[in-house]
Design a protein around this motif. Structure first.
Motif, PDB file in Angstrom:
ATOM      1  N   THR A 145       0.797  -1.290   0.022  1.00  0.00           N
ATOM      2  CA  THR A 145       0.084   0.010  -0.054  1.00  0.00           C
ATOM      3  C   THR A 145       0.715   1.082   0.043  1.00  0.00           C
ATOM      4  O   THR A 145       0.796   2.098  -1.070  1.00  0.00           O
ATOM      5  N   HIS A 146       1.704   1.438   1.102  1.00  0.00           N
ATOM      6  CA  HIS A 146       2.685   2.691   1.189  1.00  0.00           C
ATOM      7  C   HIS A 146       3.353   2.587  -0.124  1.00  0.00           C
ATOM      8  O   HIS A 146       3.384   3.851  -0.604  1.00  0.00           O
ATOM      9  N   LEU A 147       4.389   1.781  -0.208  1.00  0.00           N
ATOM     10  CA  LEU A 147       5.321   2.013  -1.418  1.00  0.00           C
ATOM     11  C   LEU A 147       5.064   2.022  -2.819  1.00  0.00           C
ATOM     12  O   LEU A 147       5.345   2.863  -3.604  1.00  0.00           O
ATOM     13  N   ILE A 148       4.046   1.107  -2.948  1.00  0.00           N
ATOM     14  CA  ILE A 148       3.455   1.133  -4.452  1.00  0.00           C
ATOM     15  C   ILE A 148       2.532   2.457  -4.695  1.00  0.00           C
ATOM     16  O   ILE A 148       2.662   3.087  -5.846  1.00  0.00           O
ATOM     17  N   SER A 149       1.994   2.930  -3.446  1.00  0.00           N
ATOM     18  CA  SER A 149       1.129   4.416  -3.758  1.00  0.00           C
ATOM     19  C   SER A 149       2.208   5.189  -3.983  1.00  0.00           C
ATOM     20  O   SER A 149       2.026   6.217  -5.094  1.00  0.00           O
ATOM     21  N   GLU A 150       3.196   5.369  -3.431  1.00  0.00           N
ATOM     22  CA  GLU A 150       4.370   6.456  -3.832  1.00  0.00           C
ATOM     23  C   GLU A 150       4.677   6.330  -5.217  1.00  0.00           C
ATOM     24  O   GLU A 150       5.213   7.416  -5.969  1.00  0.00           O
ATOM     25  N   VAL A 151       5.014   5.190  -5.877  1.00  0.00           N
ATOM     26  CA  VAL A 151       5.212   5.023  -7.128  1.00  0.00           C
ATOM     27  C   VAL A 151       4.457   5.596  -8.205  1.00  0.00           C
ATOM     28  O   VAL A 151       4.510   6.165  -8.988  1.00  0.00           O
ATOM     29  N   PHE A 152       2.944   5.406  -7.999  1.00  0.00           N
ATOM     30  CA  PHE A 152       2.258   5.947  -8.616  1.00  0.00           C
ATOM     31  C   PHE A 152       1.949   7.556  -8.435  1.00  0.00           C
ATOM     32  O   PHE A 152       2.078   8.156  -9.469  1.00  0.00           O
ATOM     33  N   ALA A 179       4.675  12.400   2.046  1.00  0.00           N
ATOM     34  CA  ALA A 179       4.946  12.868   3.335  1.00  0.00           C
ATOM     35  C   ALA A 179       5.061  11.677   4.464  1.00  0.00           C
ATOM     36  O   ALA A 179       6.012  11.539   5.167  1.00  0.00           O
ATOM     37  N   ILE A 180       3.988  10.852   4.295  1.00  0.00           N
ATOM     38  CA  ILE A 180       4.013   9.907   5.354  1.00  0.00           C
ATOM     39  C   ILE A 180       5.001   8.738   5.105  1.00  0.00           C
ATOM     40  O   ILE A 180       5.433   8.298   5.858  1.00  0.00           O
ATOM     41  N   ASN A 181       5.374   8.512   3.800  1.00  0.00           N
ATOM     42  CA  ASN A 181       6.318   7.626   3.630  1.00  0.00           C
ATOM     43  C   ASN A 181       7.740   8.172   4.221  1.00  0.00           C
ATOM     44  O   ASN A 181       8.653   7.411   4.629  1.00  0.00           O
ATOM     45  N   ALA A 182       7.898   9.340   3.855  1.00  0.00           N
ATOM     46  CA  ALA A 182       9.199   9.852   4.373  1.00  0.00           C
ATOM     47  C   ALA A 182       9.415   9.743   5.874  1.00  0.00           C
ATOM     48  O   ALA A 182      10.448   9.320   6.415  1.00  0.00           O
ATOM     49  N   ALA A 183       8.255   9.930   6.574  1.00  0.00           N
ATOM     50  CA  ALA A 183       8.252   9.944   8.041  1.00  0.00           C
ATOM     51  C   ALA A 183       8.320   8.323   8.172  1.00  0.00           C
ATOM     52  O   ALA A 183       9.245   7.972   9.404  1.00  0.00           O
ATOM     53  N   ALA A 184       8.015   7.372   7.681  1.00  0.00           N
ATOM     54  CA  ALA A 184       7.858   6.068   8.040  1.00  0.00           C
ATOM     55  C   ALA A 184       9.523   5.455   7.726  1.00  0.00           C
ATOM     56  O   ALA A 184       9.982   4.544   8.646  1.00  0.00           O
ATOM     57  N   ARG A 185      10.013   5.978   6.806  1.00  0.00           N
ATOM     58  CA  ARG A 185      11.462   5.635   6.440  1.00  0.00           C
ATOM     59  C   ARG A 185      12.377   6.097   7.562  1.00  0.00           C
ATOM     60  O   ARG A 185      13.403   5.407   7.789  1.00  0.00           O
ATOM     61  N   GLU A 186      12.090   7.205   8.056  1.00  0.00           N
ATOM     62  CA  GLU A 186      12.884   7.663   9.110  1.00  0.00           C
ATOM     63  C   GLU A 186      12.783   7.101  10.518  1.00  0.00           C
ATOM     64  O   GLU A 186      13.589   6.658  11.460  1.00  0.00           O
ATOM     65  N   LYS A 434     -15.374   4.855   6.378  1.00  0.00           N
ATOM     66  CA  LYS A 434     -14.024   4.794   7.142  1.00  0.00           C
ATOM     67  C   LYS A 434     -12.752   4.690   6.327  1.00  0.00           C
ATOM     68  O   LYS A 434     -11.908   4.153   6.694  1.00  0.00           O
ATOM     69  N   ILE A 435     -12.858   4.880   5.025  1.00  0.00           N
ATOM     70  CA  ILE A 435     -11.965   4.442   4.031  1.00  0.00           C
ATOM     71  C   ILE A 435     -11.302   6.021   3.609  1.00  0.00           C
ATOM     72  O   ILE A 435     -11.938   6.912   2.796  1.00  0.00           O
ATOM     73  N   PRO A 436     -10.030   6.466   4.265  1.00  0.00           N
ATOM     74  CA  PRO A 436      -9.446   7.597   3.669  1.00  0.00           C
ATOM     75  C   PRO A 436      -9.146   7.422   2.323  1.00  0.00           C
ATOM     76  O   PRO A 436      -8.898   6.624   1.897  1.00  0.00           O
ATOM     77  N   ASN A 437      -9.277   8.673   1.633  1.00  0.00           N
ATOM     78  CA  ASN A 437      -8.960   8.978   0.242  1.00  0.00           C
ATOM     79  C   ASN A 437      -7.472   8.321  -0.272  1.00  0.00           C
ATOM     80  O   ASN A 437      -7.393   7.891  -1.279  1.00  0.00           O
ATOM     81  N   SER A 438      -6.549   8.564   0.580  1.00  0.00           N
ATOM     82  CA  SER A 438      -5.198   8.261   0.255  1.00  0.00           C
ATOM     83  C   SER A 438      -4.461   7.600   1.615  1.00  0.00           C
ATOM     84  O   SER A 438      -4.983   7.578   2.680  1.00  0.00           O
ATOM     85  N   VAL A 439      -3.219   7.027   1.012  1.00  0.00           N
ATOM     86  CA  VAL A 439      -2.333   6.696   2.365  1.00  0.00           C
ATOM     87  C   VAL A 439      -1.625   7.819   3.060  1.00  0.00           C
ATOM     88  O   VAL A 439      -0.686   8.484   2.407  1.00  0.00           O
ATOM     89  N   ALA A 440      -2.311   7.980   4.188  1.00  0.00           N
ATOM     90  CA  ALA A 440      -1.749   9.333   4.988  1.00  0.00           C
ATOM     91  C   ALA A 440      -1.412   9.193   6.203  1.00  0.00           C
ATOM     92  O   ALA A 440      -1.264   9.942   7.082  1.00  0.00           O
ATOM     93  N   ILE A 441      -1.606   7.933   6.774  1.00  0.00           N
ATOM     94  CA  ILE A 441      -1.020   7.596   8.038  1.00  0.00           C
ATOM     95  C   ILE A 441      -0.221   6.266   7.962  1.00  0.00           C
ATOM     96  O   ILE A 441      -0.503   5.540   7.247  1.00  0.00           O
TER      97      ILE A 441
END
Length: 441
Positions: A145-152, A179-186, A434-441
């Motif tokens: 979910t997180h990483l493939i979303s970033e590719v798109f 932004a959330i993926n940058a935080a996850a990487r860190e 209960k489905i957010p539009n995007s991967v943001a957490i």
């Protein structure tokens, strides 16, 4: 907490817990997991042989082969690659009937059964759930979910102009993902990140698991209906993740189809759209697995499916595997994030003291709880599926398509709420409200 150690609750989580994508129908017992009819006949309640139950489609399997030989962070924590055989009983419950804690059968890797003493069986199930925790976090959640979303998202910004209709369509579904993926990487997956602190994995181990998962990542594996079909899970009862996911997939597909038909009058228009073709090619390049992803789209139908894949995985799929984390990981024995004792090599050697000493310590447990709680929270200003406050589209036909989409999602929400009234455990992770539009957490 009351039922976590019961077999029906263990099995239920493979259908409707945090990681509902691992379970598959089993049509043949693998050689590496030599379960015999004699071993399990006491648990097959229909009075037929294991072979007949396999033919009838009542046997399922979960295999954590991806964790085999993955390095741990120290000699004080342990990791296994277990296999678990499950059975659909006459109550339509999925229950475990055999567990092997390694990929190599033999004297030092016994097959644990529900008839073993309670501590052996309890610990065997804990090992499976500990493996499931790691595969869920790194593969189902982080990678798929997180990483493939970033590719798109990156490909969208690189290849689509801001006035392109597909840019406008996808923009809400990649909001805050980089932004959330940058935080996850860190904070989560770095060498000093939380995943290494709470689990058994080393940094190299984490990389190895994701690398192995990338080798099997295909475009088809992101297409929800195909994944259900491939795992033989079309007919299993009480699989609410599948039922709700199919309704969401169809609603998104219908909406995308309406939008594509407004802007693309023929297949030829799709072929001639240079920006779309570059976008798709860029995505295939970004997946590091380009032969497994389309490099061009030739028809409107292909474009509709492709965009449905993007929107579904950045919204619904992420919601399904993210927001239940505190529900299922909030009670540590249900999903231990690590194990501090090696897996038993013989039956009858385990007692409650051994189990307690093997579970995560206080520091790891509290950190795991805090992380699961934080990741399960919605934002105060969350934008849910179907909410487009920016209204990037100005054309009336698209505005009408959005209205229809919202109406369809509302119907899905009501169907789920109505169904949940009759359930002992509600399943709401794929309710559109209960489905957010995007991967943001």
């Amino acid at each position: 907490m009351q039922d976590w150690s019961k077999d029906y609750m263990f099995g239920y989580q493979f259908l409707n817990g945090c990681n509902p994508v691992m379970i598959k129908k089993c049509t043949e017992i693998p050689d590496k997991f030599p379960v015999t009819h004699e071993m399990v006949k006491g648990f097959l309640k229909r009075g037929v042989t294991l072979q007949e139950e396999l033919k009838a489609g009542n046997i399922y399997i979960v295999d954590y082969e991806i964790l085999e030989a993955v390095p741990t962070s120290s000699d004080l924590v342990f990791l296994t690659a277990p296999l678990c055989l499950l059975y659909k009983n006459r109550l339509d419950q999925i229950v475990p009937i055999a567990i092997q804690l390694s990929q190599t059968p033999g004297e030092k890797s016994p097959i644990f059964l529900p008839s073993d003493n309670e501590y052996d069986w309890m610990l065997a199930k804990m090992w499976v759930k500990s493996a499931d925790f790691i595969v869920h976090q790194l593969v189902t959640h982080l990678l798929k979910t997180h990483l493939i979303s970033e590719v798109f998202e990156v490909a969208m910004y690189r290849q689509l102009s801001k006035v392109h209709p597909v840019y406008k369509l996808l923009k809400p579904h990649v909001r805050f993902t980089i932004a959330i993926n940058a935080a996850a990487r860190e904070k989560l997956i770095s060498e000093n990140g939380i995943i290494i602190k709470i689990s058994s994995l080393s940094a190299n181990g984490m990389s190895e698991v994701i690398k192995k998962a990338m080798e099997t990542l295909t475009y088809e594996s992101l297409c929800f209906p195909e994944t259900i079909e491939d795992r033989g899970m079309k007919d299993v009862p009480k699989y609410y993740y599948r039922d709700d996911g199919m309704m969401i997939w169809e609603a998104i597909h219908s909406f995308v189809s309406d939008v594509v038909e407004i802007y693309y009058e023929s297949d030829e228009t799709v072929k001639r759209d240079v920006e779309i073709q570059r976008f798709v090619k860029d995505v295939s390049f970004g997946m590091n697995n380009s032969d497994m992803f389309p490099e061009s789209l030739k028809t409107r139908e292909e474009l509709v499916k492709y965009l449905t894949v993007v929107i579904f995985n950045t919204s619904a799929q992420h919601a399904a595997v993210n927001f239940g984390q505190f529900d299922w990981y909030g009670w540590i024995p249900n999903s231990p994030t690590t194990m501090r004792k090696p897996p038993p090599e013989q039956k009858g050697t385990v007692d409650m003291d051994y189990i307690m000493e093997g579970l995560p310590d206080l520091g790891r447990s509290s950190m795991a709880l805090g992380t699961a709680w934080a990741l399960s929270q919605f934002q105060k200003n969350e934008l849910y599926l179907g909410m487009y406050p920016e209204m990037c589209f100005t054309e009336q036909p698209v505005k009408e398509a959005i209205k229809t989409f919202r109406k369809n999602l509302e119907e899905v929400t009501n169907t789920i709420k109505s169904r949940n009234k009759g359930l002992a455990i509600e399943y709401g992770y794929l309710s559109p409200d209960k489905i957010p539009n995007s991967v943001a957490i």
